[in-house]
Motif scaffolding. Sequence first.
Motif, PDB file in Angstrom:
ATOM      1  N   UNK A 232      16.327   3.379  22.915  1.00  0.00           N
ATOM      2  CA  UNK A 232      17.070   3.338  24.330  1.00  0.00           C
ATOM      3  C   UNK A 232      17.750   4.251  24.877  1.00  0.00           C
ATOM      4  N   UNK A 233      18.646   4.811  23.993  1.00  0.00           N
ATOM      5  CA  UNK A 233      19.575   5.870  24.303  1.00  0.00           C
ATOM      6  C   UNK A 233      18.761   7.020  24.525  1.00  0.00           C
ATOM      7  N   UNK A 234      17.728   7.347  23.728  1.00  0.00           N
ATOM      8  CA  UNK A 234      17.174   8.534  24.031  1.00  0.00           C
ATOM      9  C   UNK A 234      16.430   8.769  25.166  1.00  0.00           C
ATOM     10  N   UNK A 235      15.863   7.313  25.941  1.00  0.00           N
ATOM     11  CA  UNK A 235      15.061   7.431  26.999  1.00  0.00           C
ATOM     12  C   UNK A 235      16.011   7.682  27.974  1.00  0.00           C
ATOM     13  N   UNK A 236      17.479   7.388  27.792  1.00  0.00           N
ATOM     14  CA  UNK A 236      18.369   7.471  29.037  1.00  0.00           C
ATOM     15  C   UNK A 236      18.929   8.747  28.929  1.00  0.00           C
ATOM     16  N   UNK A 237      18.521   9.805  28.280  1.00  0.00           N
ATOM     17  CA  UNK A 237      19.333  11.072  27.976  1.00  0.00           C
ATOM     18  C   UNK A 237      19.014  12.010  29.388  1.00  0.00           C
ATOM     19  N   UNK A 238      20.149  12.699  29.451  1.00  0.00           N
ATOM     20  CA  UNK A 238      19.822  13.758  30.497  1.00  0.00           C
ATOM     21  C   UNK A 238      19.125  14.893  30.063  1.00  0.00           C
TER      22      UNK A 238
END
Length: 436
Positions: A232-238
């Motif tokens: 989930x975090x990876x999908x939200x990374x800049x």
Amino acid sequence: MPDDDYDPFANREVKKPLSNALFIVHLLKGAIGTGVLAMPECFKNAGLFSGTIILCISAVIIIHCMLLIVTIQNDRAKMMKVPIVTYGQAMKFSLEGGPMFFRPLAPVSLFIIDIYLSAYHLGTCIVYAVFMGVNVKQIFDEYVFHLDERLWMLIIMPFEMLLNCLRDLKVLAPVSTLANIIMFTGIGIIMYYVFIDLPGIEGRNLFGTPLTWPGILGTATFSLSPVALVLTLESQMKTPQSYGGWFGVLNIGMVCVTLLNVFVAYFGYQKYGEDTLSSLSLNIPQDSIIAHVVRCLYSLVIYMTYAVQFYVPYDIIWHRYTEPKVKSHTLLWDYVFKMSMVIVTFLMAIGIPLLGLFLSLVGALRALMSIVFPALMSICHYYPDRYGPYKIYLWKDILVFIAGMGILLCGTVSCIYNIVISLKKYHEDKAAGKLD
């Protein structure tokens, strides 16, 4: 084969992207919880040196699998020329192109993964609700007034609903940062007691026996594999390009998590030896003010961590399955959906006795998501002719698959045994009137 002309990262559209630093902040908060305080007891059974080795090997396997998942997701995104592919979608498409005997699993694989990830993280939230109710009750019983833990859960629930009104991970970043500060303060207080008159390793169990080693595997997998949160975090990374690599954010964050687990487990067992309890916090003097301060700190940390854990099932259920069907007033229904899920987790925590034992079984199945499925997905994704020289990657995936199945079997058998024993004691106590 992936289309190298298409860059899925360049085509991602994230409303409030996370920086690399915020990725690590959320990862630390999601991966370091009460599980780290259970590690010293694992070392008591597995041995001081062998426990350290097993924990580090488990971490290497789990980190490798999390890198593998995202690599395959991005390969599949290039093949399909879409910005992002979920874990479930990557698994489905890989099975469809894999060996014939795996292909019948493809249609159900996406839903199995989404259902499990949602169930696991909602289960974690339920356990957190119980943890908060029990700890707040103990604190107030000591200094203020007596109240049933279930009533405390009802009192805490509106405050948790308020925290979960924050709608995305970037807004939750200050909460995670504060939770990390409080958590490390609590661990620091506990380790202060550990290092007072720290004895040598003489008389400590250094290597254990092969029969005692499997016990650490389930706890290690639980503590070191926040796979759904990481994805989930990876999908939200800049800058998702920073995820992998030797000095990528995943490696940096997970090395910190692993070192902290080893540090607490090693010195916790060295200090208390065979007197090491199920949670290291129980080894500090329980009648002291410090013990109650630690309990308060951890209750506050769990209150904040609930929101981070809750975001995973919310993201899966709302964004992938529910929101597309909402025709109007999307924001209103978003909040209604979120608050309803929070209420359900607290009501289940209040209404079902010994629920935590059954949820621990769901936790034991984490090896499926974090080790077994990634290895299987890799075998199918690189089928039939991309296994490298001498099919070295195929043999690697087979070994990882076997290791994951071993961890899954050990953890599941242990959990079922504990459930049977605890249910027997529960019914005996109920028959004797001790639970009235």
